[in-house]
Design a protein around this motif. Structure first.
Motif, PDB file in Angstrom:
ATOM      1  N   ALA A 211      -9.608  -8.323  14.174  1.00 27.66           N
ATOM      2  CA  ALA A 211      -9.130  -7.162  13.407  1.00 27.66           C
ATOM      3  C   ALA A 211      -7.982  -7.578  12.486  1.00 27.66           C
ATOM      4  O   ALA A 211      -7.930  -7.173  11.318  1.00 27.66           O
ATOM      5  CB  ALA A 211      -8.676  -6.062  14.365  1.00 27.66           C
ATOM      6  N   GLN A 212      -7.092  -8.413  13.010  1.00 29.57           N
ATOM      7  CA  GLN A 212      -5.952  -8.856  12.207  1.00 29.57           C
ATOM      8  C   GLN A 212      -6.406  -9.742  11.044  1.00 29.57           C
ATOM      9  O   GLN A 212      -5.917  -9.616   9.925  1.00 29.57           O
ATOM     10  CB  GLN A 212      -4.933  -9.613  13.093  1.00 29.57           C
ATOM     11  CG  GLN A 212      -3.578  -9.815  12.410  1.00 29.57           C
ATOM     12  CD  GLN A 212      -2.956  -8.488  11.949  1.00 29.57           C
ATOM     13  OE1 GLN A 212      -2.879  -7.529  12.705  1.00 29.57           O
ATOM     14  NE2 GLN A 212      -2.555  -8.410  10.677  1.00 29.57           N
ATOM     15  N   TRP A 213      -7.359 -10.626  11.337  1.00 30.78           N
ATOM     16  CA  TRP A 213      -7.909 -11.480  10.260  1.00 30.78           C
ATOM     17  C   TRP A 213      -8.455 -10.594   9.137  1.00 30.78           C
ATOM     18  O   TRP A 213      -8.181 -10.814   7.959  1.00 30.78           O
ATOM     19  CB  TRP A 213      -9.034 -12.372  10.824  1.00 30.78           C
ATOM     20  CG  TRP A 213      -9.791 -13.090   9.744  1.00 30.78           C
ATOM     21  CD1 TRP A 213      -9.423 -14.249   9.119  1.00 30.78           C
ATOM     22  CD2 TRP A 213     -11.020 -12.670   9.117  1.00 30.78           C
ATOM     23  NE1 TRP A 213     -10.350 -14.572   8.147  1.00 30.78           N
ATOM     24  CE2 TRP A 213     -11.337 -13.627   8.126  1.00 30.78           C
ATOM     25  CE3 TRP A 213     -11.886 -11.585   9.295  1.00 30.78           C
ATOM     26  CZ2 TRP A 213     -12.481 -13.534   7.314  1.00 30.78           C
ATOM     27  CZ3 TRP A 213     -13.024 -11.485   8.488  1.00 30.78           C
ATOM     28  CH2 TRP A 213     -13.312 -12.454   7.513  1.00 30.78           C
ATOM     29  N   LEU A 214      -9.181  -9.555   9.532  1.00 30.46           N
ATOM     30  CA  LEU A 214      -9.808  -8.667   8.555  1.00 30.46           C
ATOM     31  C   LEU A 214      -8.749  -7.920   7.734  1.00 30.46           C
ATOM     32  O   LEU A 214      -8.820  -7.862   6.507  1.00 30.46           O
ATOM     33  CB  LEU A 214     -10.745  -7.695   9.299  1.00 30.46           C
ATOM     34  CG  LEU A 214     -11.638  -6.804   8.467  1.00 30.46           C
ATOM     35  CD1 LEU A 214     -12.455  -7.589   7.465  1.00 30.46           C
ATOM     36  CD2 LEU A 214     -12.584  -6.016   9.387  1.00 30.46           C
ATOM     37  N   LEU A 215      -7.731  -7.373   8.428  1.00 27.07           N
ATOM     38  CA  LEU A 215      -6.671  -6.635   7.723  1.00 27.07           C
ATOM     39  C   LEU A 215      -5.933  -7.557   6.750  1.00 27.07           C
ATOM     40  O   LEU A 215      -5.626  -7.160   5.617  1.00 27.07           O
ATOM     41  CB  LEU A 215      -5.677  -6.040   8.737  1.00 27.07           C
ATOM     42  CG  LEU A 215      -6.202  -4.876   9.582  1.00 27.07           C
ATOM     43  CD1 LEU A 215      -5.174  -4.518  10.660  1.00 27.07           C
ATOM     44  CD2 LEU A 215      -6.517  -3.647   8.726  1.00 27.07           C
ATOM     45  N   ASP A 216      -5.681  -8.805   7.173  1.00 23.40           N
ATOM     46  CA  ASP A 216      -4.990  -9.773   6.301  1.00 23.40           C
ATOM     47  C   ASP A 216      -5.840 -10.082   5.070  1.00 23.40           C
ATOM     48  O   ASP A 216      -5.320 -10.176   3.954  1.00 23.40           O
ATOM     49  CB  ASP A 216      -4.703 -11.084   7.059  1.00 23.40           C
ATOM     50  CG  ASP A 216      -3.647 -10.906   8.142  1.00 23.40           C
ATOM     51  OD1 ASP A 216      -2.965  -9.854   8.125  1.00 23.40           O
ATOM     52  OD2 ASP A 216      -3.518 -11.801   9.000  1.00 23.40           O
ATOM     53  N   GLU A 217      -7.145 -10.246   5.278  1.00 21.14           N
ATOM     54  CA  GLU A 217      -8.032 -10.564   4.156  1.00 21.14           C
ATOM     55  C   GLU A 217      -8.096  -9.399   3.166  1.00 21.14           C
ATOM     56  O   GLU A 217      -8.118  -9.604   1.957  1.00 21.14           O
ATOM     57  CB  GLU A 217      -9.446 -10.878   4.672  1.00 21.14           C
ATOM     58  CG  GLU A 217      -9.557 -12.189   5.429  1.00 21.14           C
ATOM     59  CD  GLU A 217      -9.412 -13.416   4.525  1.00 21.14           C
ATOM     60  OE1 GLU A 217      -9.771 -13.331   3.333  1.00 21.14           O
ATOM     61  OE2 GLU A 217      -8.927 -14.449   5.017  1.00 21.14           O
ATOM     62  N   VAL A 218      -8.157  -8.172   3.706  1.00 19.78           N
ATOM     63  CA  VAL A 218      -8.211  -6.986   2.821  1.00 19.78           C
ATOM     64  C   VAL A 218      -6.937  -6.906   1.989  1.00 19.78           C
ATOM     65  O   VAL A 218      -6.981  -6.682   0.770  1.00 19.78           O
ATOM     66  CB  VAL A 218      -8.417  -5.695   3.646  1.00 19.78           C
ATOM     67  CG1 VAL A 218      -8.304  -4.458   2.761  1.00 19.78           C
ATOM     68  CG2 VAL A 218      -9.783  -5.708   4.332  1.00 19.78           C
ATOM     69  N   ALA A 219      -5.790  -7.149   2.638  1.00 18.61           N
ATOM     70  CA  ALA A 219      -4.501  -7.067   1.927  1.00 18.61           C
ATOM     71  C   ALA A 219      -4.428  -8.160   0.852  1.00 18.61           C
ATOM     72  O   ALA A 219      -3.993  -7.907  -0.272  1.00 18.61           O
ATOM     73  CB  ALA A 219      -3.370  -7.216   2.923  1.00 18.61           C
ATOM     74  N   ALA A 220      -4.901  -9.365   1.172  1.00 19.38           N
ATOM     75  CA  ALA A 220      -4.834 -10.485   0.223  1.00 19.38           C
ATOM     76  C   ALA A 220      -5.747 -10.230  -0.977  1.00 19.38           C
ATOM     77  O   ALA A 220      -5.407 -10.535  -2.117  1.00 19.38           O
ATOM     78  CB  ALA A 220      -5.235 -11.783   0.931  1.00 19.38           C
ATOM     79  N   TRP A 221      -6.895  -9.631  -0.717  1.00 26.11           N
ATOM     80  CA  TRP A 221      -7.880  -9.341  -1.773  1.00 26.11           C
ATOM     81  C   TRP A 221      -7.328  -8.315  -2.767  1.00 26.11           C
ATOM     82  O   TRP A 221      -7.520  -8.408  -3.967  1.00 26.11           O
ATOM     83  CB  TRP A 221      -9.163  -8.837  -1.114  1.00 26.11           C
ATOM     84  CG  TRP A 221     -10.202  -8.208  -1.976  1.00 26.11           C
ATOM     85  CD1 TRP A 221     -10.513  -6.889  -2.031  1.00 26.11           C
ATOM     86  CD2 TRP A 221     -11.097  -8.855  -2.878  1.00 26.11           C
ATOM     87  NE1 TRP A 221     -11.553  -6.679  -2.907  1.00 26.11           N
ATOM     88  CE2 TRP A 221     -11.927  -7.872  -3.439  1.00 26.11           C
ATOM     89  CE3 TRP A 221     -11.290 -10.181  -3.261  1.00 26.11           C
ATOM     90  CZ2 TRP A 221     -12.927  -8.150  -4.365  1.00 26.11           C
ATOM     91  CZ3 TRP A 221     -12.288 -10.465  -4.179  1.00 26.11           C
ATOM     92  CH2 TRP A 221     -13.084  -9.463  -4.730  1.00 26.11           C
ATOM     93  N   LYS A 222      -6.604  -7.326  -2.226  1.00 21.40           N
ATOM     94  CA  LYS A 222      -6.033  -6.265  -3.078  1.00 21.40           C
ATOM     95  C   LYS A 222      -5.069  -6.834  -4.107  1.00 21.40           C
ATOM     96  O   LYS A 222      -5.007  -6.348  -5.230  1.00 21.40           O
ATOM     97  CB  LYS A 222      -5.290  -5.263  -2.204  1.00 21.40           C
ATOM     98  CG  LYS A 222      -6.211  -4.365  -1.441  1.00 21.40           C
ATOM     99  CD  LYS A 222      -6.013  -2.922  -1.851  1.00 21.40           C
ATOM    100  CE  LYS A 222      -7.038  -2.049  -1.183  1.00 21.40           C
ATOM    101  NZ  LYS A 222      -7.455  -0.933  -2.007  1.00 21.40           N
ATOM    102  N   VAL A 223      -4.290  -7.847  -3.714  1.00 15.70           N
ATOM    103  CA  VAL A 223      -3.263  -8.358  -4.626  1.00 15.70           C
ATOM    104  C   VAL A 223      -3.725  -9.614  -5.379  1.00 15.70           C
ATOM    105  O   VAL A 223      -3.024 -10.082  -6.265  1.00 15.70           O
ATOM    106  CB  VAL A 223      -1.944  -8.671  -3.890  1.00 15.70           C
ATOM    107  CG1 VAL A 223      -1.360  -7.398  -3.299  1.00 15.70           C
ATOM    108  CG2 VAL A 223      -2.122  -9.719  -2.805  1.00 15.70           C
ATOM    109  N   SER A 224      -4.913 -10.132  -5.043  1.00 14.56           N
ATOM    110  CA  SER A 224      -5.374 -11.372  -5.704  1.00 14.56           C
ATOM    111  C   SER A 224      -5.771 -11.074  -7.141  1.00 14.56           C
ATOM    112  O   SER A 224      -6.080  -9.953  -7.504  1.00 14.56           O
ATOM    113  CB  SER A 224      -6.559 -11.959  -4.939  1.00 14.56           C
ATOM    114  OG  SER A 224      -7.671 -11.100  -5.082  1.00 14.56           O
TER     115      SER A 224
END
Lengths: 225, 117
Positions: A211-224
């Motif tokens: 779940a944490q991996w997924l949340l981190d990836e979503v957050a990184a994608w938003k700002v990439s």
């Protein structure tokens, strides 16, 4: 009818789908939506893992689920009943995988204005879904212990395209002679970048790491960019 | 039925090419199929027979398969070797830093159409 003319095509059967998938990824980026493609064999515990994961993330991110199966809507109902998360069922019409166009049709049925993350549960199959890019931002797969630690050797393409490999049913590992270290080594041979997360969806153990991996990836994608 | 799905994609692409070239009848379709592409040639031709005969453009047409042997190159010692026999590990130096050169193709090479089409 004797004289024949040859028309050269010289094109991969997957080429059009790859173009569709890249276009879809771009559109999703513009809308700020993260698409996760979740794959596995039938019976690996995808839906149970998903329910556990949704319980951990649904308060933190606006999430919706697309369940792809050849037939029935049992998975979409199960997800909605268990978690309250918006969940729709896609039928592949006999096809063993989803392609980018089918994924797009599914997305059209979701309220994307109200969504940050869409999880696509692909058809249970380790061969075809690996060949057809759905337009997802990240690919995840679940390998369950009873399937054996040598699966990465048998289905190299699937393991080589996944960003994360979740190993489920760790609680029964002693009964199946499943060697986690050996399995990790086989995964690394195919894909040195893949993250490996051992879990037990039944008890929930380890699911928070996924779940944490997924949340981190979503957050990184938003700002990439 | 992995091959049937692939046959549907081939049919879609062939129909497109036929339309672009004003072709109304196709005699045969030539495919390049890599040895490690996960496509089984016999299944592909069986699925082709079933699906192609439902299309007026392709009725009775033959799917010809041109098999492509799989070759891997070792990035460390530059040896090229038989993928099916040795897999990811270079038989010459033992390195696993290897890349598949060919053998993964699922490609439409060409179509053959009657001249008076």
């Amino acid at each position: 009818m004797d004289d024949l003319k040859v028309i050269e095509i010289k094109k991969s059967v997957f080429a059009d789908n790859e173009t569709d998938a890249n276009n879809l990824r771009k559109e999703l980026k513009d809308k700020g939506i993260f698409l996760l493609n979740l794959m596995s064999s039938p019976g690996s515990g995808k839906t149970t893992t998903l329910i556990r994961t949704l319980d951990l993330i649904k308060e933190k991110v606006r999430v919706a689920v697309m369940e792809a199966d050849i037939d029935s809507d049992v998975d979409a109902r199960k997800i909605k009943d268990a978690t309250g998360v918006e969940s729709i069922q896609l039928h592949t019409g006999g096809m063993c995988h989803l392609d980018a166009e089918m994924t797009r049709q599914g997305l059209d049925n979701l309220d994307l204005e109200e969504t940050d993350l869409v999880i696509l549960e692909n058809v249970g199959n380790l061969v075809c879904p690996a060949e057809f890019d759905t337009g997802s931002v990240r690919n995840a797969m679940i390998l369950s212990v009873p399937e054996g630690d040598d699966k990465p050797l048998k289905y190299p393409l699937m393991f080589s395209i996944c960003d994360v490999v979740v190993i489920n049913k760790m609680d029964v590992a002693p009964y199946f002679d499943f060697d986690l270290e050996k399995c990790k080594e086989y995964i690394r041979m195919r894909n040195p970048e893949a993250k490996v997360i051992p879990i037990c969806a039944k008890t929930g153990e380890g699911v928070e790491a996924f779940a944490q991996w997924l949340l981190d990836e979503v957050a990184a994608w938003k700002v990439s960019e | 039925m992995h091959e049937l799905g692939i046959v549907f994609y081939i049919i879609r692409d062939v129909k497109k090419t036929a339309e672009e070239n004003g072709v109304t009848r196709v005699s045969s379709v030539v495919m390049n199929i890599g040895e490690v592409s996960t496509v089984v040639p016999e299944y592909l031709t069986d699925c082709w027979r079933w699906a192609a005969d439902k299309e007026p453009l392709l009725k009775g047409s033959e799917l010809k398969i041109n098999p492509i042997p799989a070759v891997t190159v070792c990035e460390d010692c530059k040896t090229e070797y038989d993928t099916v026999r040795f897999g990811k590990t270079c038989p010459s130096c033992g390195s696993t830093n290897t890349v598949l050169l060919r053998g993964n193709e699922v490609e439409i090479e060409s179509i053959t159409v009657p001249e008076n089409n």
